[in-house]
Scaffold this active site. Structure first.
Site, short mmCIF file in Angstrom:
data_model
loop_
_atom_site.label_atom_id
_atom_site.label_comp_id
_atom_site.label_asym_id
_atom_site.label_seq_id
_atom_site.Cartn_x
_atom_site.Cartn_y
_atom_site.Cartn_z
N GLY A 9 0.82 -1.22 0.00
CA GLY A 9 0.00 0.00 0.00
C GLY A 9 0.85 1.26 0.00
CG ASN A 87 1.69 1.43 4.89
OD1 ASN A 87 1.63 2.20 5.85
ND2 ASN A 87 1.12 1.73 3.71
CB SER A 139 -3.53 2.05 14.84
OG SER A 139 -4.23 3.16 15.38
CE1 TYR A 152 -7.10 1.39 10.73
CE2 TYR A 152 -7.04 2.33 12.93
CZ TYR A 152 -6.46 2.16 11.68
OH TYR A 152 -5.25 2.76 11.40
CB ALA A 154 -10.90 -5.96 16.19
CE LYS A 156 -4.17 -0.59 11.28
NZ LYS A 156 -3.08 -0.81 10.32
P1 NAP Z 1 -3.96 6.06 3.27
O1 NAP Z 1 -3.40 7.39 2.97
O2 NAP Z 1 -5.43 5.82 3.20
O3 NAP Z 1 -3.19 4.96 2.37
C1 NAP Z 1 -3.51 3.61 2.48
C2 NAP Z 1 -2.70 2.83 1.45
O4 NAP Z 1 -3.06 1.43 1.59
C3 NAP Z 1 -3.04 3.24 0.02
O5 NAP Z 1 -1.86 3.19 -0.75
C4 NAP Z 1 -4.02 2.16 -0.43
O6 NAP Z 1 -4.02 1.91 -1.82
C5 NAP Z 1 -3.42 0.96 0.29
N1 NAP Z 1 -4.37 -0.15 0.39
C6 NAP Z 1 -5.60 -0.14 0.96
N2 NAP Z 1 -6.19 -1.33 0.85
C7 NAP Z 1 -5.31 -2.13 0.17
C8 NAP Z 1 -5.34 -3.48 -0.25
N3 NAP Z 1 -6.40 -4.25 -0.03
N4 NAP Z 1 -4.25 -3.97 -0.90
C9 NAP Z 1 -3.18 -3.20 -1.15
N5 NAP Z 1 -3.10 -1.91 -0.77
C10 NAP Z 1 -4.15 -1.38 -0.12
O7 NAP Z 1 -3.57 5.60 4.76
P2 NAP Z 1 -2.32 5.96 5.67
O8 NAP Z 1 -2.77 6.94 6.66
O9 NAP Z 1 -1.11 6.20 4.86
O10 NAP Z 1 -2.19 4.56 6.44
C11 NAP Z 1 -1.13 3.64 6.23
C12 NAP Z 1 -1.14 2.64 7.38
O11 NAP Z 1 -0.95 3.34 8.62
C13 NAP Z 1 -2.47 1.89 7.52
O12 NAP Z 1 -2.23 0.56 7.92
C14 NAP Z 1 -3.17 2.65 8.64
O13 NAP Z 1 -4.11 1.85 9.31
C15 NAP Z 1 -1.97 3.00 9.51
N6 NAP Z 1 -2.23 4.10 10.44
C16 NAP Z 1 -2.57 5.34 9.97
C17 NAP Z 1 -2.81 6.36 10.89
C18 NAP Z 1 -3.19 7.75 10.46
O14 NAP Z 1 -3.50 8.55 11.34
N7 NAP Z 1 -3.12 8.10 9.20
C19 NAP Z 1 -2.70 6.11 12.27
C20 NAP Z 1 -2.38 4.83 12.69
C21 NAP Z 1 -2.12 3.83 11.76
P3 NAP Z 1 -5.08 2.66 -2.81
O15 NAP Z 1 -4.40 3.95 -3.20
O16 NAP Z 1 -5.23 1.67 -3.92
O17 NAP Z 1 -6.35 2.87 -2.03
#
Ligand code: NAP
Length: 244
Positions: A9, A87, A139, A152, A154, A156
């Site tokens: 991702g 990720n 997370s 979510y 659960a 994480k």
């Molecule tokens: P984001 O901007 O929404 O990006 C998510 C990425 O994951 C995108 O590249 C998306 O691809 C990809 N993705 C989603 N479903 C997928 C699948 N089934 N197969 C392959 N790729 C997939 O999110 P982010 O904030 O960067 O989050 C990245 C990680 O950090 C996640 O695991 C999230 O839970 C974790 N996190 C984020 C935060 C926060 O505050 N932002 C906090 C804690 C943890 P597409 O472009 O194709 O949709």
């Protein structure tokens, strides 16, 4: 031979920043994506600007066969995988009372089963190489819980149990498995929140700001490096002090 990092991702957000940060360290990058679009080609270009190779590997992490294929593609191109960053993640927030079963299932399938699917396919190569680093993106809500995020949180929390169990299984093979638990990080995932909500959240954080993708990528860089060679089975919070 250059080291290789596979990041799931990684077209945007935290995954993209991790890919660029590791590319700056000289890693060749296998960049997992779902959809071919401008974001993907821009990210690929930014990585190649660091004078490393970038292989874009297509696949939905919730689909085991697709993961098997993109891991094989990575091995065929680079010969090894030194670092795996799980990720890819989604949210489908709703109070449990109104949450649809599919929305619970989808989030578990991408975030938790996806982590299993990719790791399961990478582990044989790391075992053979007798080295490797796996870094899972959990997370803070996996530790603290959060109203509206039973699915979510659960997923994480599951990633934390997965990380610790696998760390015990593969330590003797010199494979180190850790997780990071980001707090509120500025990406598309949190952009859906209203500005007032974001301001309130920022005020409640001891460091008085939301985090950015670099804050997360820098810790991942550390966990991938030789500087962390005595750390495994840990969860590092990157949250400006939200959880203490
Ligand atoms: P984001 O901007 O929404 O990006 C998510 C990425 O994951 C995108 O590249 C998306 O691809 C990809 N993705 C989603 N479903 C997928 C699948 N089934 N197969 C392959 N790729 C997939 O999110 P982010 O904030 O960067 O989050 C990245 C990680 O950090 C996640 O695991 C999230 O839970 C974790 N996190 C984020 C935060 C926060 O505050 N932002 C906090 C804690 C943890 P597409 O472009 O194709 O949709």
């Amino acid at each position: 031979m250059s080291k290789v990092a596979l990041i799931t991702g990684a077209t945007r957000g935290i995954g993209k920043q991790i890919a660029i940060t590791l590319a700056k360290q000289g890693y060749n990058i296998a960049l997992n994506y779902r959809k071919e679009n401008e974001e993907l080609s821009n990210t690929k270009q930014e990585i190649e600007n660091q004078n490393v190779k970038c292989l874009c590997v297509k696949g939905d992490v919730s689909n085991f066969e697709e993961c098997e294929n993109f891991v094989k593609e990575t091995i065929n191109e680079f010969g090894n995988i030194d670092v795996l960053v799980n990720n890819a993640g989604i949210t489908k927030d709703m109070l449990l009372m109104r949450m649809k079963k599919e929305d619970f299932q989808d989030v578990i399938d991408v975030n938790l089963v996806g982590t299993f699917n990719v790791t399961k396919n990478v582990i044989p190569y790391m075992t053979k190489a007798r080295k490797g680093r796996i870094i899972n993106i959990s997370s803070v809500v996996g530790v603290s819980g959060n109203a509206g995020q039973t699915n979510y949180a659960a997923s994480k929390a599951g990633i934390i149990g997965f990380t610790k169990s696998l760390a015990k299984e593969v330590a003797s093979r010199n494979i180190l498995v850790n997780a990071v638990a980001p707090g509120f990080i500025q990406t598309d995932m949190t952009d859906v929140l209203k500005d007032e909500v974001k301001d309130e959240i920022a005020k409640s954080i001891p460091l008085k700001r939301m985090g950015n993708a670099e804050d997360v990528a820098n810790v991942v860089k550390f966990l991938a490096s030789d500087d962390s060679s005595y750390i495994t089975g840990q969860v590092i919070n990157i949250d400006g002090g939200m959880l203490m």
